[in-house]
Design a protein around this motif. Structure first.
Motif, mmCIF file in Angstrom:
data_model
loop_
_atom_site.group_PDB
_atom_site.id
_atom_site.type_symbol
_atom_site.label_atom_id
_atom_site.label_comp_id
_atom_site.label_asym_id
_atom_site.label_seq_id
_atom_site.Cartn_x
_atom_site.Cartn_y
_atom_site.Cartn_z
ATOM 1 N N GLU A 70 -5.705 -6.888 1.948
ATOM 2 C CA GLU A 70 -5.567 -5.843 2.780
ATOM 3 C C GLU A 70 -4.103 -5.166 2.955
ATOM 4 O OE1 GLU A 70 -8.223 -4.413 4.219
ATOM 5 O OE2 GLU A 70 -9.564 -5.856 3.783
ATOM 6 N N TYR A 125 -1.348 -2.189 3.363
ATOM 7 C CA TYR A 125 -1.078 -1.332 4.701
ATOM 8 C C TYR A 125 0.467 -0.453 4.258
ATOM 9 C CZ TYR A 125 -0.868 0.187 9.409
ATOM 10 O OH TYR A 125 -0.851 0.932 10.591
ATOM 11 N N ASP A 141 -15.627 -7.045 -2.529
ATOM 12 C CA ASP A 141 -14.275 -6.708 -2.951
ATOM 13 C C ASP A 141 -13.579 -5.588 -2.286
ATOM 14 O OD1 ASP A 141 -14.717 -8.656 -5.008
ATOM 15 O OD2 ASP A 141 -15.362 -7.322 -6.477
ATOM 16 N N ASN A 142 -12.502 -5.322 -2.287
ATOM 17 C CA ASN A 142 -11.635 -4.513 -1.706
ATOM 18 C C ASN A 142 -12.334 -3.242 -2.281
ATOM 19 O OD1 ASN A 142 -9.467 -2.183 -1.488
ATOM 20 N ND2 ASN A 142 -8.728 -4.184 -0.733
ATOM 21 N N ALA A 143 -12.447 -2.084 -1.649
ATOM 22 C CA ALA A 143 -13.013 -0.837 -2.063
ATOM 23 C C ALA A 143 -12.348 0.145 -2.964
ATOM 24 C CB ALA A 143 -13.284 0.091 -1.032
ATOM 25 N N ASP A 144 -11.018 -0.486 -3.366
ATOM 26 C CA ASP A 144 -10.182 -0.125 -4.121
ATOM 27 C C ASP A 144 -9.983 -0.879 -5.369
ATOM 28 O OD1 ASP A 144 -7.806 0.734 -5.729
ATOM 29 O OD2 ASP A 144 -6.533 1.426 -4.113
ATOM 30 N N PRO A 145 -10.518 -0.376 -6.511
ATOM 31 C CA PRO A 145 -10.706 -1.240 -7.629
ATOM 32 C C PRO A 145 -9.140 -1.984 -8.207
ATOM 33 C CG PRO A 145 -11.693 0.841 -8.185
ATOM 34 C CD PRO A 145 -11.039 1.005 -6.944
ATOM 35 N N PHE A 146 -8.052 -1.211 -7.924
ATOM 36 C CA PHE A 146 -7.063 -1.648 -8.138
ATOM 37 C C PHE A 146 -6.675 -3.230 -7.633
ATOM 38 C CE2 PHE A 146 -2.370 -2.400 -7.016
ATOM 39 C CZ PHE A 146 -1.997 -2.546 -8.076
ATOM 40 N N TYR A 147 -7.133 -3.108 -6.201
ATOM 41 C CA TYR A 147 -7.006 -4.131 -5.458
ATOM 42 C C TYR A 147 -7.998 -5.362 -5.580
ATOM 43 C CZ TYR A 147 -2.859 -2.488 -2.836
ATOM 44 O OH TYR A 147 -1.465 -1.819 -2.512
ATOM 45 N N ALA A 148 -9.203 -4.678 -5.827
ATOM 46 C CA ALA A 148 -10.255 -5.849 -6.220
ATOM 47 C C ALA A 148 -9.980 -6.600 -7.445
ATOM 48 C CB ALA A 148 -11.433 -4.958 -6.419
#
Length: 280
Positions: free
Chosen positions: A253, A255, A214-221
């Motif tokens: 991802e 940016y 998963d994305n390392a940021d829980p919000f984006y995960a």
């Protein structure tokens, strides 16, 4: 300063073109196994079994996993302490693609002009993305991208007022609308932010992320899982023939972007979202 002859670049690209088309990444094969267990449709489970058999036969016999051996998308990270000699880097990459697609008996699918449609007959030019990074090494990833999945790409310029829920809905609808065209179960790459072209670049690069990460940021995960839930509730299923597993993974991802902008791009990877990496 480390000196590298571009012939080494050519040799590496040649090998990676074949490896990427013959050998499915281990994390993706494991996703097939897990997808087969999760799929509720008998036909869908049978399709997963055939997908597993196909990738194992390709590996055992060193033959392409899919007849569409795709655009040769190449990501290169060139260390700033590297001195390249013997010719131009981009030409060396193209020569590696030329050799890899010829020696590996890979289908040549690139036309020289988008309207006059004359085949280049060697799958060049590569779709090359080059970055200068710290260090004295050259890292290359070859990620063949089939035409069917590439045709399902999409981009949208949201306003900053768009909520995460609105964005998730648009991403999911984009994938669902693609139906059987990208050969599901798919991998979903999403670029969010930057400019329109940066978001598209991020979306394709997102397909390189291991599907079990998963994305390392829980919000984006959480957003990634929300997209997956919506897509897998659609009923499109394996190969578009119905079922409960339409997508294997979603990678978002983000940016930095302009205060007035919120671009979003989707790049869909087919069930054989292929890539191979090497380093000089």
């Amino acid at each position: 300063m480390r000196t590298i002859d571009v012939k080494e670049v050519t040799a590496l690209v040649r090998r990676l073109c074949m490896d990427a088309n013959y050998y499915l990444p281990a994390d993706l094969r494991q996703a097939f196994v897990e997808g087969r267990e999760a799929e509720r449709s008998p036909l869908g489970r049978e399709i997963f079994c055939e997908m597993l058999e196909n990738c194992d036969l390709a590996r055992a016999n060193a033959v392409p996993i899919c007849q569409d051996t795709g655009f040769a998308v190449v990501y290169a990270q060139v260390g700033q302490e590297v001195h390249l000699t013997g010719g131009a880097f981009e030409q060396a990459v193209d020569e590696g693609v030329r050799q890899g697609y010829a020696d590996g008996y890979l289908r040549k699918s690139i036309v020289r002009d988008p309207l006059r449609r004359v085949n280049t007959e060697d799958n060049t030019p590569a779709m090359l993305h080059t970055r200068i990074v710290p260090g004295d090494k050259v890292k290359i990833i070859v990620a063949p991208k089939g035409g069917g999945s590439e045709n399902m790409s999409a981009a949208k310029m949201f306003t900053p007022a768009a909520t995460p829920e609105v964005i998730v809905d648009w991403i999911a609808e984009t994938v669902i609308h693609a139906g059987s065209n990208p050969c599901p179960p798919v991998v979903i790459g999403v670029g969010l932010g930057g400019t329109a072209d940066k978001a598209a670049e991020l979306a394709k690069a997102a397909l390189l992320r291991p599907v079990d990460r998963d994305n390392a940021d829980p919000f984006y995960a959480a957003l990634e899982h929300a997209v997956l839930d919506k897509v897998n509730a659609s009923g499109v299923g394996p190969q578009g023939l119905g079922g409960t597993v339409t997508a294997l993974a979603c990678a978002i991802e983000p940016y930095p972007t302009h205060i007035a902008s919120l671009p979003c791009a989707v790049s869909i990877g087919c069930h054989v979202t292929r890539h191979a990496a090497g380093e000089i």
